[in-house]
Scaffold this active site. Structure first.
Site, PDB file in Angstrom:
ATOM      1  N   LYS A   1      16.130  69.670   7.457  1.00  0.00           N
ATOM      2  CA  LYS A   1      16.586  69.513   7.758  1.00  0.00           C
ATOM      3  C   LYS A   1      17.064  71.436   8.546  1.00  0.00           C
ATOM      4  O   LYS A   1      17.241  71.975   7.453  1.00  0.00           O
ATOM      5  CB  LYS A   1      18.130  68.741   7.687  1.00  0.00           C
ATOM      6  CG  LYS A   1      19.462  68.512   8.036  1.00  0.00           C
ATOM      7  CD  LYS A   1      20.499  67.837   7.321  1.00  0.00           C
ATOM      8  CE  LYS A   1      22.026  67.992   8.020  1.00  0.00           C
ATOM      9  NZ  LYS A   1      22.549  66.498   7.900  1.00  0.00           N
TER      10      LYS A   1
ATOM     11  N   SER B   1      24.250  63.520  10.612  1.00  0.00           N
ATOM     12  CA  SER B   1      23.804  64.644  11.236  1.00  0.00           C
ATOM     13  C   SER B   1      22.250  64.417  10.923  1.00  0.00           C
ATOM     14  O   SER B   1      21.997  65.834  11.397  1.00  0.00           O
ATOM     15  CB  SER B   1      24.428  66.166  10.955  1.00  0.00           C
ATOM     16  OG  SER B   1      24.359  65.896   9.517  1.00  0.00           O
TER      17      SER B   1
ATOM     18  N   SER C   1      25.855  61.239   7.029  1.00  0.00           N
ATOM     19  CA  SER C   1      25.037  62.134   7.494  1.00  0.00           C
ATOM     20  C   SER C   1      23.304  61.658   7.114  1.00  0.00           C
ATOM     21  O   SER C   1      22.312  61.860   7.910  1.00  0.00           O
ATOM     22  CB  SER C   1      25.387  63.220   7.583  1.00  0.00           C
ATOM     23  OG  SER C   1      26.272  63.597   8.346  1.00  0.00           O
TER      24      SER C   1
END
Length: 469
Positions: free
Chosen positions: A80, A155, A179
């Site tokens: 990420k 996210s 997320s």
């Protein structure tokens, strides 16, 4: 052999471990898939195929000398873009960090590498990972791999989209308000929010906070368990880290659900509206679980304290994390972050003290509830993937939402409890949108949650449906 890019991480680990597939062959298959798919989906935003190829070749040489490096030997993995990767750009989706290259890996990245994973690149996020729709001014939007032009969630949206399309077999992310779970639901993959402390975070500005956690994503529950077995385990630098070793979560996950006590909460006790197409898909889960021998009853814990706990503690953390950025360069920080910082600035000591008391009381509520039930099941997300040009849905099932967090409450209410939760594929709407089922367990019952998810996954097979090439 099938295209290696389409196989599960567990299958690939077995092939590599038996010498039937090399890390170079797998990396070449993933590189081909990335080249064919990433331009359309925009999931991996910083890419180092040359470095990954060299790392795969070196992994093969080590394997020939001494065997595998670890459980993830030779498996390509994306990280990420909010997690620090030494020598590789980490932007947080922010123009303020567009050229930022960290000196070292943070713990979640380092643990994956130590287990033999091959770093491929960084996955797209919303600006500073704020919100559950992956779009930012540095790289643009990530598209849903099943419905181009729709959101991939967030996210960890880039991670989920990369998994769904076969660009990588494993990815990791983080979850404060959904997320890991939200993008998994939107992209028909599996995302697991572990108990706080299960996956230790370092470095961390607030090492004792419990809202935000890091965790695994995969195409199957077993893949998620494989990655969790590497990421979990204590670290002395993380004061809340749990002592249980990561190996306790390794597959297989074959406990089954016969006799399981399941609480069914289709709208979390009337607290969240759910769009009709999503509700229709998730309702089928009851029949599946009952067919597996579970005892399903409509019930939900009292989550009235969850909203004030989540909103207060989140605003406080946003103030600490983003307040200096807003003060320094407000025009280059998105409006929703500035608004949360403003809420944080208005908090008093009494507000924070009350939030802490409510968080303790909420813990007592869920502990008592899970004395009567093994798991709670509900929709992961309240809406179908929405237009990629929208910042967030402003209404759900005809109910106007008060702010950009409103449509995420099916996840944020659970985050406040500290309970482990997984999103597992539950089926598709008539429009072809993936829908996720959220399975929640008692605090620290991480393996139980994964076992139930694995049984549901096996019974339904929804996760095997991949997006069109």
């Amino acid at each position: 052999m099938s295209d290696p890019a389409d196989l599960t991480a567990v299958e690939l680990a077995g092939l590599i471990g038996r010498g039937e597939l090399s890390a170079r062959e797998l990396m070449a298959a993933c590189a081909e898939r990335i080249g064919r798919t990433n331009g359309r989906v925009n999931a991996i935003v910083t890419l180092d195929l040359e470095g990954a190829g060299a790392a795969a070749a070196a992994a093969d040489e080590r394997f020939a000398r001494r065997g595998p490096d670890g459980p993830l030997h030779g498996l390509p993995m994306a990280h990420k873009d909010t997690h620090l990767t030494g020598g590789m750009r980490t932007t947080f989706g922010s123009p303020l960090m567009a050229d930022h290259v960290p000196d070292s890996d943070e713990l979640v990245v380092a643990r994956a590498a130590a287990a033999g994973a091959i770093r491929v690149g960084k996955t797209n996020v919303p600006e500073w990972a704020a919100g559950s729709h992956t779009v930012n001014p540095v790289f643009g939007a990530t598209h849903n791999p099943y419905r181009h032009g729709r959101s991939a969630g967030g996210s960890s949206g880039g991670a989920a989209a990369a998994l769904a399309t076969g660009m990588v077999p494993l990815a990791e992310g983080s979850d404060m308000g959904g997320s890991l779970r939200n993008p998994a639901a939107f992209c028909n993959v599996v995302g697991f929010r572990p108990t706080p402390g299960r996956v230790p975070s370092h470095p961390a500005q607030l090492s004792r906070q419990t809202l935000a956690v890091q965790g695994p994503l995969g195409r199957t529950v077993a893949d998620v368990a494989l990655l969790l077995s590497v990421l979990a385990g204590p670290d002395p630098r993380a004061p809340l880290s749990l002592s249980e070793p990561g190996s306790a979560f390794a597959p297989p996950l074959d406990a089954g659900v016969d006799g399981l006590r399941v609480a069914w909460a289709p709208d979390l006790g009337g607290r969240v509206p759910v769009d009709a197409p999503v509700a229709r898909v998730v309702a089928d889960a009851v029949t599946v679980l009952e067919g597996l021998g579970a005892r399903v009853e409509p019930d939900c814990p009292d989550l009235d304290l969850a909203d004030p706990v989540f909103t207060t503690l989140r605003a406080w953390q946003f103030l600490l994390g983003f307040g200096p950025l807003v003060d320094r360069d407000p025009d280059r920080v998105k409006a929703t972050i500035r608004a949360n910082v403003d809420v944080g600035r208005a908090l008093t000591v009494s507000d924070l003290g009350l939030a802490a008391q409510r968080q303790s009381a909420l813990h007592e509520v869920v502990v008592e509830f899970f004395e009567r039930y093994d798991v709670l099941v509900s929709p992961t997300v309240q809406v179908e993937p929405f237009d990629v040009g929208l910042e967030y849905p402003t209404s759900v099932a005809g109910v106007r939402q008060p702010d950009y967090l409103g449509w995420m409450r099916s996840c944020t209410l659970i985050s406040a409890t500290g309970c482990p939760a997984v999103s597992v594929p539950a089926g598709f709407t008539a429009a072809g949108s993936p829908v996720g089922l959220q399975i929640v367990g008692a605090p620290r019952a991480d393996r139980k949650v994964l076992e139930v998810a694995a049984a549901f996954e096996t019974a339904t097979g929804h996760g095997r449906r991949r997006p069109a090439p």
